[in-house]
Structures are given as structure tokens and as C-alpha cells.
Design a protein around this motif. Structure first.
Motif, PDB file in Angstrom:
ATOM      1  N   TYR A 206       0.833  -1.210   0.000  1.00  0.00           N
ATOM      2  CA  TYR A 206       0.000   0.000   0.000  1.00  0.00           C
ATOM      3  C   TYR A 206       0.864   1.254   0.000  1.00  0.00           C
ATOM      4  CZ  TYR A 206      -4.172  -2.825   1.037  1.00  0.00           C
ATOM      5  OH  TYR A 206      -5.201  -3.725   0.967  1.00  0.00           O
ATOM      6  N   LYS A 207       1.910   1.240   0.818  1.00  0.00           N
ATOM      7  CA  LYS A 207       2.810   2.395   0.866  1.00  0.00           C
ATOM      8  C   LYS A 207       3.502   2.596  -0.484  1.00  0.00           C
ATOM      9  CE  LYS A 207       5.482   3.179   4.394  1.00  0.00           C
ATOM     10  NZ  LYS A 207       6.468   2.984   5.487  1.00  0.00           N
ATOM     11  N   SER A 208       3.906   1.493  -1.120  1.00  0.00           N
ATOM     12  CA  SER A 208       4.599   1.581  -2.413  1.00  0.00           C
ATOM     13  C   SER A 208       3.701   2.193  -3.479  1.00  0.00           C
ATOM     14  CB  SER A 208       5.055   0.185  -2.869  1.00  0.00           C
ATOM     15  OG  SER A 208       5.953  -0.377  -1.939  1.00  0.00           O
ATOM     16  N   VAL A 209       2.433   1.754  -3.525  1.00  0.00           N
ATOM     17  CA  VAL A 209       1.513   2.290  -4.541  1.00  0.00           C
ATOM     18  C   VAL A 209       1.266   3.779  -4.300  1.00  0.00           C
ATOM     19  CG1 VAL A 209      -0.807   2.137  -5.496  1.00  0.00           C
ATOM     20  CG2 VAL A 209       0.415   0.068  -4.939  1.00  0.00           C
ATOM     21  N   ALA A 210       1.101   4.165  -3.025  1.00  0.00           N
ATOM     22  CA  ALA A 210       0.878   5.585  -2.715  1.00  0.00           C
ATOM     23  C   ALA A 210       2.094   6.416  -3.138  1.00  0.00           C
ATOM     24  CB  ALA A 210       0.605   5.749  -1.224  1.00  0.00           C
ATOM     25  N   ASN A 211       3.302   5.890  -2.892  1.00  0.00           N
ATOM     26  CA  ASN A 211       4.519   6.600  -3.308  1.00  0.00           C
ATOM     27  C   ASN A 211       4.589   6.737  -4.828  1.00  0.00           C
ATOM     28  OD1 ASN A 211       5.323   6.843  -0.661  1.00  0.00           O
ATOM     29  ND2 ASN A 211       6.676   5.075  -0.698  1.00  0.00           N
ATOM     30  N   LEU A 212       4.215   5.675  -5.544  1.00  0.00           N
ATOM     31  CA  LEU A 212       4.224   5.715  -7.010  1.00  0.00           C
ATOM     32  C   LEU A 212       3.236   6.752  -7.539  1.00  0.00           C
ATOM     33  CD1 LEU A 212       4.411   1.882  -7.751  1.00  0.00           C
ATOM     34  CD2 LEU A 212       6.118   3.560  -8.439  1.00  0.00           C
ATOM     35  N   MET A 213       2.064   6.808  -6.926  1.00  0.00           N
ATOM     36  CA  MET A 213       1.057   7.778  -7.376  1.00  0.00           C
ATOM     37  C   MET A 213       1.532   9.211  -7.137  1.00  0.00           C
ATOM     38  SD  MET A 213      -2.548   6.022  -6.227  1.00  0.00           S
ATOM     39  CE  MET A 213      -3.504   7.328  -6.980  1.00  0.00           C
ATOM     40  N   GLU A 214       2.137   9.441  -5.975  1.00  0.00           N
ATOM     41  CA  GLU A 214       2.647  10.783  -5.682  1.00  0.00           C
ATOM     42  C   GLU A 214       3.786  11.149  -6.622  1.00  0.00           C
ATOM     43  OE1 GLU A 214       3.585  10.934  -1.536  1.00  0.00           O
ATOM     44  OE2 GLU A 214       1.539  11.547  -1.002  1.00  0.00           O
TER      45      GLU A 214
ATOM     46  N   SER B 262       4.473  -0.318 -12.850  1.00  0.00           N
ATOM     47  CA  SER B 262       4.844  -0.695 -11.478  1.00  0.00           C
ATOM     48  C   SER B 262       3.613  -0.772 -10.593  1.00  0.00           C
ATOM     49  CB  SER B 262       5.835   0.321 -10.904  1.00  0.00           C
ATOM     50  OG  SER B 262       7.003   0.389 -11.686  1.00  0.00           O
ATOM     51  N   GLU B 263       2.682   0.172 -10.753  1.00  0.00           N
ATOM     52  CA  GLU B 263       1.443   0.143  -9.970  1.00  0.00           C
ATOM     53  C   GLU B 263       0.674  -1.151 -10.230  1.00  0.00           C
ATOM     54  OE1 GLU B 263      -1.151   3.518 -10.308  1.00  0.00           O
ATOM     55  OE2 GLU B 263       0.488   4.934 -10.076  1.00  0.00           O
ATOM     56  N   ASN B 264       0.585  -1.543 -11.500  1.00  0.00           N
ATOM     57  CA  ASN B 264      -0.143  -2.778 -11.834  1.00  0.00           C
ATOM     58  C   ASN B 264       0.546  -4.007 -11.252  1.00  0.00           C
ATOM     59  OD1 ASN B 264      -2.095  -1.380 -13.304  1.00  0.00           O
ATOM     60  ND2 ASN B 264      -0.927  -1.493 -15.200  1.00  0.00           N
ATOM     61  N   GLN B 265       1.884  -4.026 -11.273  1.00  0.00           N
ATOM     62  CA  GLN B 265       2.614  -5.163 -10.722  1.00  0.00           C
ATOM     63  C   GLN B 265       2.428  -5.264  -9.213  1.00  0.00           C
ATOM     64  OE1 GLN B 265       6.596  -4.486 -12.072  1.00  0.00           O
ATOM     65  NE2 GLN B 265       6.237  -5.316 -14.121  1.00  0.00           N
ATOM     66  N   VAL B 266       2.486  -4.111  -8.526  1.00  0.00           N
ATOM     67  CA  VAL B 266       2.288  -4.130  -7.071  1.00  0.00           C
ATOM     68  C   VAL B 266       0.861  -4.549  -6.747  1.00  0.00           C
ATOM     69  CG1 VAL B 266       2.316  -2.743  -4.960  1.00  0.00           C
ATOM     70  CG2 VAL B 266       4.057  -2.377  -6.691  1.00  0.00           C
ATOM     71  N   ASP B 267      -0.104  -4.130  -7.569  1.00  0.00           N
ATOM     72  CA  ASP B 267      -1.494  -4.507  -7.316  1.00  0.00           C
ATOM     73  C   ASP B 267      -1.690  -6.013  -7.460  1.00  0.00           C
ATOM     74  OD1 ASP B 267      -4.382  -3.841  -6.948  1.00  0.00           O
ATOM     75  OD2 ASP B 267      -4.491  -4.717  -8.954  1.00  0.00           O
ATOM     76  N   GLU B 268      -0.964  -6.660  -8.360  1.00  0.00           N
ATOM     77  CA  GLU B 268      -1.040  -8.121  -8.472  1.00  0.00           C
ATOM     78  C   GLU B 268      -0.585  -8.779  -7.172  1.00  0.00           C
ATOM     79  OE1 GLU B 268       0.922  -9.639 -11.911  1.00  0.00           O
ATOM     80  OE2 GLU B 268      -0.132  -8.320 -13.302  1.00  0.00           O
ATOM     81  N   THR B 269       0.488  -8.241  -6.578  1.00  0.00           N
ATOM     82  CA  THR B 269       0.963  -8.764  -5.294  1.00  0.00           C
ATOM     83  C   THR B 269      -0.066  -8.514  -4.200  1.00  0.00           C
ATOM     84  OG1 THR B 269       3.235  -8.276  -5.981  1.00  0.00           O
ATOM     85  CG2 THR B 269       2.874  -8.718  -3.648  1.00  0.00           C
ATOM     86  N   ILE B 270      -0.689  -7.326  -4.219  1.00  0.00           N
ATOM     87  CA  ILE B 270      -1.729  -6.998  -3.240  1.00  0.00           C
ATOM     88  C   ILE B 270      -2.876  -8.000  -3.341  1.00  0.00           C
ATOM     89  CG2 ILE B 270      -3.536  -5.318  -2.683  1.00  0.00           C
ATOM     90  CD1 ILE B 270      -1.543  -3.110  -3.361  1.00  0.00           C
ATOM     91  N   PHE B 271      -3.266  -8.344  -4.562  1.00  0.00           N
ATOM     92  CA  PHE B 271      -4.373  -9.282  -4.752  1.00  0.00           C
ATOM     93  C   PHE B 271      -4.033 -10.656  -4.169  1.00  0.00           C
ATOM     94  CE2 PHE B 271      -6.332 -12.644  -7.350  1.00  0.00           C
ATOM     95  CZ  PHE B 271      -7.656 -12.405  -7.044  1.00  0.00           C
ATOM     96  N   VAL B 272      -2.811 -11.139  -4.410  1.00  0.00           N
ATOM     97  CA  VAL B 272      -2.408 -12.451  -3.889  1.00  0.00           C
ATOM     98  C   VAL B 272      -2.410 -12.435  -2.360  1.00  0.00           C
ATOM     99  CG1 VAL B 272      -0.508 -14.094  -3.748  1.00  0.00           C
ATOM    100  CG2 VAL B 272      -1.072 -13.073  -5.936  1.00  0.00           C
ATOM    101  N   LEU B 273      -1.843 -11.376  -1.767  1.00  0.00           N
ATOM    102  CA  LEU B 273      -1.764 -11.301  -0.309  1.00  0.00           C
ATOM    103  C   LEU B 273      -3.150 -11.164   0.311  1.00  0.00           C
ATOM    104  CD1 LEU B 273       1.332  -8.947  -0.007  1.00  0.00           C
ATOM    105  CD2 LEU B 273       1.256 -11.360   0.595  1.00  0.00           C
TER     106      LEU B 273
END
Length: 531
Positions: free
Chosen positions: A438-446, A510-521
């Protein structure tokens, strides 16, 4: 909810709906359910602005309301639904893969507007597809509506709850807010509509203004357009069905990597046969007989019934229990385990290598396999010097990746007579990794917003030049004139635009890749808590 989730939800609301909606949504996320009066006081906005923001959030299923016993209405933000905005590109791409361009645009329109009637969605998509076709060609409504029916039949879209028709006496007061409901059998029933027509191309500015004046004139004169045949029947995207599809794909990939392609095709066939009948939160699919599976295999797989039974027996005997045997009728009945816990265990490869490194990953893998180990055993099994192993274990302990369990030999808990065993608390590790995602995606968006702000002037200039070129091409300008306009953007500016585009594309990927990990977790945590 954690601070990382709150920050990410605020960024998503601001990016997709603007500052006013973000302020209202953020207030609900921080404080919990609140009535309109307190919400107006907390945000400092005008009551009309708060009402419009709530309408937008309710339209997109990001806020739900509930009538309290005393008659007031409280609004509550759905944080898990707000976080799903991050997954919208994946939903749209999946629809395109399964149902082509009409499916992609139908899902995109429904996500963009929250919910739409079938007739409106079909007309919008037909118009958009016609815009992309060659001159003289148009998209027929029947082709788009057939794709809409297929999406509903496979439960990727569903009907929105409606206000049930209940007889009310003349003296009874209407409720403060309507209670919406829909029967499960009606959620995927498509109304029989005779949608006849073709997509229309976008008119020029003058024609559009003329049509607007004509529509306003008709409205003033009392004339109104015909009511659509499906008025009051709205449709929305069924996100849980998409999640089920993602889990099925992950399961098929896991079977293919562990066994072979034929085994994965057998599992894919079983999942496809039960995709509509299996509930979204079920742990197993509906039982399927061996004979049914054999008849449903793709035409390209020329395997006999005996070979199929051998594959099913191998899958059922596998320690990961991808497939379970539930009976002996019809040549044996089998189910697929949807919530397979092994798919979600945080792997050593998911550990951030910059923070821990490959040796920590080796220790983590070892503890996952051996369950409980003393420090000396970790040093011996992992073949790492004592000082380094101790340092790595303490670092992972401080990050909640591993935990320490004390087993005393005597009741006094003396350190010299106590075993200290390291183990992996898989749930805690999964939650920690989810928090970091979650922190990584927020950093990417900013970071993306910062890049756009830094190059705002150049982007506006590029848009102006593109608009001038488009208008000149429409009027049949000469190549020399077009070239002269293109040279308004200098070489260094063009290079800067290319760098910006490349950086933004990297951030989006990168956002899409992190979201795939979020979905698995998230799937792993959800399935573990259901057991």
C-alpha cells in the motif's frame, strides 16, 4: 484501517473524483459512519457540495448509507471498495481478453459511470467503436448488446439493487432513505430489449451546438424524449467475479508450473464448468464427475478417459491439494480447491532485496520449511556464519517477518534453561508485506503527480499544438503548414516529453505489478481467516 490504506484511498479519490469528493471521502474514512450534519461541519464545505459529493460516491458504490432507529441517515465509506479503483485497468484488460473490444468498452463505461442502463451503455459503446472504424462503417447495436448478454450470463456484470415495490397507505410517511434490494435469481437476468440502431460519429462543434439548442427548445416547449425501455434497471460491474477469474488463472498457472500443461488444462476445464455455479466466497467448486470433465475437455486435447482419470488421481494425491476427490459416482467426482493457501504464502523472492538480501531470503525459506529452529540450527542449515545469521534474524524479527517463541525447561523461565525457537508467522508476514505494498503504490502515485506538475507547462503546450494540427488536418492544410506548426515544439522539448512519457509508463506498470501482489496477499489473508 492503517495510515497507509488511508493515504492510498485519499490519493485514489483525489485522482479520480477531485478535491471536494476526496475531502468528504477522507472525512468518512477517518471518523467512521456520520450523518450529513456532522459531515458538513467536519469538512467545512457547503451542504450542497457535500450532498453532491455523497451522490458521486454512492453512484460508484464507494459509500453506503443506513437509516438509524431514530430516523437519521448515516453514511459510511467502503475502504475496501475504494482500493479496488487501483485494479480498474486489470478488469478492463481482462474483459478485452475474454470478450474483445465491445466487452472492454462496456466494462470501462460501467466503471466510469458507476452504473448504467443496458440501452445507454450499448449506445455509448457503439458510438465509441464507430469513431474508431473507417468512414462509411458503423457498429451495430445488436453486436454490442450480444456481448452485454454474454457478460451478464458469465456474471461479470450484474443488476443494481432497486427500491422494492411495497404498498403504502396515504397517511404513512416515506422512509428517510430508500432500502435497496434485489433477489439473487434476478441479478443476472437481462431484459428483452429490441435495440435497433447503429453507432453515430461525433459531430462538429457547430452541429453539436445546434443540437443542444434544439434539445433545450424542445424541453421548454414541453416535449420530452421517449423513456428508454429498460428505465430503472441499472447494471454494475461484479468485481468479485473478476477476482474469482484472477484466482482461477493463478491456480491454473500454479498447476502448470508444478506439474505439466495437460494437468493445468484439466483444472482449467473444471474451473470453467463451475465458474457460474460456484459462490464467490466458496472454498471449493461444485463436484464434477470424471465423465462430465472428459466431455468438456477442449477439442485439441486428444487424451483418453483412462489418461484423464490418471491425471485426476495425480492431482488429488498432490500435497498441495489442488483437486480433491469427493465421491465415486460417475467415474469419481472431483472438486477444485479455490482457496489454496500455498498460493498466498509470502515467498522469499517477495522480500525487498535492498532491505534484506538473498541470505535473509534463504533463512526465511528455511524457516518456512522447518517451522521451528534454534539460532544454532539456522546457522548450520543455512550455512551462514553465526554473527551474520544472528544479525539477519534480529533484523527480520524487528520487521515482524519472523517471530521468537520461548519454551522454558523449568518454571522459573531462566534464560540458560530455555529454548528460543525462531518461526515464521505467515499471517503477520503477509500483513506486513501488504502494508508495504500500500505504501509503495501511494509513493508511485505521488511520484507520477510530481512528474506531471513539473512538466505541466510543456504538456499544455503539446496539447495546444496537437489541437491546432488536428483542426488544420480537418480543413485540408498543406504539409508545409503542418510541419511549421510541429516545429513549435523544439527538439529538447520533444525529448523531455518522451522522457516524461517513458517515466509515467514505468510508474503505471509498477502500480499494476504491485497490485497483483496486493491481490495475492489479500486472497491469502481472506482464505486463511475463513478456515
Amino acid at each position: 484501517m492503517t495510515q497507509a490504506e488511508l493515504r492510498l484511498c485519499s490519493l485514489l479519490l483525489q485522482e479520480h473524483f477531485g478535491e471536494i469528493v476526496e475531502k468528504v471521502g477522507n472525512s468518512l474514512l477517518r471518523t467512521g459512519p456520520r450523518p450529513l450534519r456532522l459531515l458538513v461541519g467536519d469538512t467545512g464545505l457547503l451542504p450542497d457540495q457535500v450532498k453532491k459529493a455523497l451522490c458521486v460516491l454512492i453512484q460508484h458504490n464507494l459509500v453506503h448509507y443506513e437509516v438509524q432507529p431514530r430516523g437519521s441517515v448515516e453514511y459510511e465509506a467502503r475502504s475496501e471498495r475504494i482500493l479496488r479503483i487501483l485494479r480498474y485497468p486489470r478488469y478492463i484488460y481482462t474483459a478485452k481478453t475474454l470478450y474483445g473490444d465491445p466487452g472492454e468498452l462496456l466494462v470501462e463505461e460501467l466503471l466510469l459511470h458507476g452504473h448504467l442502463p443496458m440501452s445507454c451503455a450499448v449506445a455509448r459503446v457503439a458510438d465509441r467503436l464507430t469513431e474508431t472504424m473507417e468512414d462509411g462503417k458503423t457498429m451495430d447495436y445488436t453486436e454490442v448488446s450480444s456481448t452485454f448478454v454474454r457478460l451478464a450470463d458469465t456474471h461479470f456484470i450484474q443488476r443494481c439493487p432497486i427500491v422494492p415495490e411495497t404498498p403504502q397507505s396515504a397517511k404513512s410517511l416515506p422512509p428517510p432513505a430508500p432500502a435497496l434490494a434485489i433477489a439473487e435469481k434476478d441479478m443476472y437476468v437481462v431484459p428483452r430489449l429490441s435495440l435497433v440502431g447503429k453507432g453515430k460519429r461525433r459531430h462538429s462543434c457547430d452541429e453539436e451546438e445546434e443540437q443542444e439548442h434544439k434539445a433545450k427548445r424542445q424541453k421548454k416547449e414541453g416535449g420530452s424524449s421517449e423513456t428508454p425501455p429498460d428505465d430503472g434497471i441499472y447494471w454494475q460491474v461484479n468485481l468479485e467475479r473478476f477476482h474469482q477469474h484472477f484466482r482461477d488463472q493463478a491456480l491454473v498457472s500454479a498447476v502448470a508450473s508444478r506439474m505439466d500443461q495437460t494437468s493445468s488444462e484439466v483444472v482449467r476445464t473444471m474451473l470453467r464448468m463451475s465458474e457460474v455455479t460456484t459462490a464467490s466466497g466458496a472454498s471449493h467448486t461444485q463436484p464434477l464427475s470424471s465423465n462430465e470433465i472428459f466431455r468438456s475437455l477442449p477439442a485439441g486435447y486428444n487424451i483418453g478417459k483412462q489418461v484423464l482419470d490418471q491425471y485426476l488421481a495425480l492431482l488429488a494425491d498432490d500435497p498441495l491439494e489442488f483437486v480433491g476427490k469427493s465421491g465415486d459416482s460417475g467415474g469419481g467426482t472431483y472438486t477444485v480447491s479455490i482457496l489454496c493457501g500455498e498460493l498466498g504464502i509470502p515467498r522469499p523472492e517477495t522480500l525487498p532485496s535492498s532491505g534484506f538480501g538473498s541470505r535473509c531470503a534463504r533463512i526465511f525459506r528455511l524457516l518456512l520449511r522447518k517451522k521451528h529452529l534454534e539460532q544454532k540450527q539456522v546457522e548450520d542449515f543455512a550455512m551462514i556464519p553465526a554473527k551474520e545469521a544472528k544479525d539477519m534474524l534480529y533484523r527480520m524479527l524487528s520487521e515482524n517477518l519472523v517471530s521468537l517463541q520461548e519454551i522454558p525447561k523449568t518454571p522459573d523461565h531462566a534464560p540458560s534453561r530455555t529454548f528460543y525457537l525462531y518461526t515464521v508467522n505467515v499471517m503477520a508476514a503477509a500483513r506486513m508485506l501488504l502494508h508495504r505494498c500500500y505504501k509503495s503504490v501511494a509513493n508511485l502515485m505521488e511520484r507520477r503527480q510530481h512528474e506531471m506538475r513539473e512538466n505541466k507547462r510543456l504538456l499544455e503546450k503539446s496539447q495546444r499544438v496537437e489541437a491546432i494540427l488536428a483542426s488544420m488536418q480537418a480543413t485540408g492544410a498543406e504539409a508545409a503548414q503542418l510541419h511549421e506548426v510541429e516545429e513549435m515544439i523544439t527538439g529538447p522539448e520533444r525529448q523531455q516529453l518522451e522522457n516524461l512519457k517513458r517515466n509515467v509508463n514505468k510508474i503505471d506498470a509498477s502500480e499494476n505489478q504491485v497490485d497483483e501482489t496486493i491481490f495475492v496477499l489479500e486472497s491469502f489473508i481472506e482464505s486463511t481467516m475463513k478456515r
